[in-house]
Design a protein around this motif. Structure first.
Motif, short mmCIF file in Angstrom:
data_model
loop_
_atom_site.label_atom_id
_atom_site.label_comp_id
_atom_site.label_asym_id
_atom_site.label_seq_id
_atom_site.Cartn_x
_atom_site.Cartn_y
_atom_site.Cartn_z
N PRO A 1 -28.86 14.71 12.81
CA PRO A 1 -29.42 14.15 14.04
C PRO A 1 -30.25 15.21 14.78
CG PRO A 1 -27.09 14.61 14.33
CD PRO A 1 -27.41 14.86 12.88
N SER A 2 -31.38 14.81 15.29
CA SER A 2 -32.21 15.75 16.04
C SER A 2 -31.69 15.90 17.47
CB SER A 2 -33.66 15.29 16.07
OG SER A 2 -33.76 14.03 16.69
N LYS A 3 -30.85 14.97 17.90
CA LYS A 3 -30.34 14.97 19.27
C LYS A 3 -28.82 15.03 19.25
CE LYS A 3 -31.12 12.29 23.45
NZ LYS A 3 -31.74 11.07 23.97
N MET A 4 -28.27 15.86 20.13
CA MET A 4 -26.82 15.98 20.26
C MET A 4 -26.46 15.89 21.74
SD MET A 4 -24.42 19.32 19.61
CE MET A 4 -25.42 20.22 20.75
N GLU A 5 -25.45 15.10 22.05
CA GLU A 5 -24.99 14.96 23.43
C GLU A 5 -23.52 15.36 23.53
OE1 GLU A 5 -26.02 11.22 25.36
OE2 GLU A 5 -27.56 10.89 23.83
N VAL A 6 -23.21 16.17 24.55
CA VAL A 6 -21.85 16.62 24.80
C VAL A 6 -21.58 16.51 26.30
CG1 VAL A 6 -20.21 18.53 24.63
CG2 VAL A 6 -21.96 18.25 22.87
N SER A 7 -20.43 15.94 26.66
CA SER A 7 -20.04 15.83 28.08
C SER A 7 -18.57 16.21 28.22
CB SER A 7 -20.21 14.40 28.60
OG SER A 7 -21.55 14.07 28.71
N ARG A 8 -18.27 16.85 29.32
CA ARG A 8 -16.88 17.17 29.66
C ARG A 8 -16.69 16.92 31.16
NH1 ARG A 8 -16.92 17.15 24.88
NH2 ARG A 8 -15.92 18.61 23.46
N LYS A 9 -15.43 16.61 31.55
CA LYS A 9 -15.11 16.32 32.95
C LYS A 9 -13.95 17.18 33.42
CE LYS A 9 -16.29 11.43 32.91
NZ LYS A 9 -15.86 10.09 33.23
N VAL A 10 -13.92 17.38 34.73
CA VAL A 10 -12.80 18.06 35.36
C VAL A 10 -12.63 17.46 36.76
CG1 VAL A 10 -14.12 19.96 36.41
CG2 VAL A 10 -11.73 20.31 35.80
N THR A 11 -11.41 17.41 37.23
CA THR A 11 -11.14 16.99 38.60
C THR A 11 -10.86 18.24 39.42
OG1 THR A 11 -10.25 14.87 37.87
CG2 THR A 11 -9.65 15.60 40.10
N ILE A 12 -11.61 18.39 40.50
CA ILE A 12 -11.50 19.57 41.36
C ILE A 12 -10.92 19.13 42.70
CG2 ILE A 12 -12.81 21.41 42.50
CD1 ILE A 12 -14.84 21.21 40.19
N ASP A 13 -9.94 19.87 43.16
CA ASP A 13 -9.26 19.53 44.42
C ASP A 13 -10.05 20.00 45.63
OD1 ASP A 13 -7.11 18.25 43.16
OD2 ASP A 13 -6.04 20.14 42.88
N LYS A 14 -11.31 19.61 45.68
CA LYS A 14 -12.20 19.88 46.81
C LYS A 14 -13.19 18.73 46.92
CE LYS A 14 -10.82 23.92 48.19
NZ LYS A 14 -10.33 24.22 49.51
N GLU A 15 -13.75 18.57 48.11
CA GLU A 15 -14.74 17.53 48.35
C GLU A 15 -16.03 17.86 47.60
OE1 GLU A 15 -13.39 19.42 50.75
OE2 GLU A 15 -11.95 18.09 51.71
N PRO A 16 -16.86 16.84 47.31
CA PRO A 16 -18.13 17.09 46.62
C PRO A 16 -19.02 18.12 47.33
CG PRO A 16 -17.65 14.75 46.61
CD PRO A 16 -16.61 15.40 47.48
N GLU A 17 -18.96 18.20 48.66
CA GLU A 17 -19.79 19.16 49.39
C GLU A 17 -19.50 20.59 48.95
OE1 GLU A 17 -17.67 16.93 51.12
OE2 GLU A 17 -19.26 15.43 51.26
N VAL A 18 -18.23 20.91 48.73
CA VAL A 18 -17.84 22.26 48.32
C VAL A 18 -18.32 22.53 46.89
CG1 VAL A 18 -15.89 23.80 47.85
CG2 VAL A 18 -15.85 22.30 49.86
N VAL A 19 -18.09 21.59 45.99
CA VAL A 19 -18.48 21.75 44.59
C VAL A 19 -20.00 21.86 44.48
CG1 VAL A 19 -18.38 20.73 42.28
CG2 VAL A 19 -16.42 20.51 43.84
N TYR A 20 -20.70 21.00 45.21
CA TYR A 20 -22.16 21.00 45.16
C TYR A 20 -22.74 22.35 45.58
CZ TYR A 20 -26.95 19.34 45.91
OH TYR A 20 -28.31 19.19 45.86
N ARG A 21 -22.13 23.00 46.57
CA ARG A 21 -22.63 24.31 47.02
C ARG A 21 -22.59 25.34 45.88
NH1 ARG A 21 -19.79 23.62 52.30
NH2 ARG A 21 -18.13 24.85 51.39
N PHE A 22 -21.58 25.26 45.02
CA PHE A 22 -21.50 26.18 43.89
C PHE A 22 -22.53 25.86 42.82
CE2 PHE A 22 -17.48 27.37 45.69
CZ PHE A 22 -17.33 28.69 45.29
N LEU A 23 -22.91 24.60 42.71
CA LEU A 23 -23.86 24.18 41.69
C LEU A 23 -25.31 24.36 42.13
CD1 LEU A 23 -22.12 20.92 40.49
CD2 LEU A 23 -22.21 23.11 39.29
#
Length: 188
Positions: free
Chosen positions: A11-33
């Motif tokens: 395949p010329s295309k490969m997709e990979v996804s992973r998830k994690v639950t973080i004990d903080k609001e999205p505002e905190v996580v978004y600041r790190f990203l």
């Protein structure tokens, strides 16, 4: 010959996804990203060569927001990340350009943040596209890339959860305390 034939059907295309639950609001996580300079605090590839050279350009929301790197590590070599789109506290998409083989390979990354009460479910997805015959690497990279994404998400979770949110910061006060005649600063 067998390898070239296998690469023809890889395949010329490969997709990979992973998830994690973080004990903080999205505002905190978004600041790190959104602050790509903070990626080195949790990025599993940076940990492979912490003396690599990273050059940052642009600012959030600018057309040239991203970074490039150069490394002597054979698995990293050089490349660049270009942020494409930002949806505040919801999503960050980016392109990645790698120079690992003799050809340049392109990929696309996406961070998706979903609020779940005071937690954030963060999904990190990567899509790799390679031309023949290098697309044979997609067979072998999927597991390796998945492990790197998991490590990065664990690192990011630790960084986020060790940071106070705005609400937590506001509820704490620094006070002067006197104990047995000595002055101390305390946090309540």
């Amino acid at each position: 010959v067998a390898t070239l034939l296998a690469a023809l059907f890889a395949p010329s295309k490969m997709e990979v996804s992973r998830k994690v639950t973080i004990d903080k609001e999205p505002e905190v996580v978004y600041r790190f990203l959104v602050d790509i300079r903070k990626w080195q605090d949790w990025d599993p590839w940076f940990a492979m060569d912490s003396i690599q050279t990273r050059d940052y350009n642009g600012s959030v929301r600018s057309n040239d927001y991203g970074f490039s790197w150069k490394s002597s590590h054979p698995a990293l070599k050089s490349g660049a990340v270009q942020v494409l789109d930002l949806k505040v506290n919801e999503e960050i998409s980016f392109d990645i350009d790698l120079s690992i083989t003799n050809q340049r390979s392109a990929g696309h990354g996406l961070f998706t943040l979903n609020a779940r009460g005071s937690q954030t479910v963060l999904t990190w997805s990567m899509v790799s596209e390679m031309d023949y015959p290098h697309r044979l690497l997609n067979y072998f990279m999927k597991q390796s890339l998945g492990l790197k994404l998991e490590l990065g998400l664990r690192n990011l979770k630790n960084e986020c959860e060790s940071t106070l949110s705005d609400k937590e910061s506001e509820s704490r006060r620094i006070e002067n305390l006197t104990v047995f005649g000595r002055e101390y600063l305390g946090i309540r």
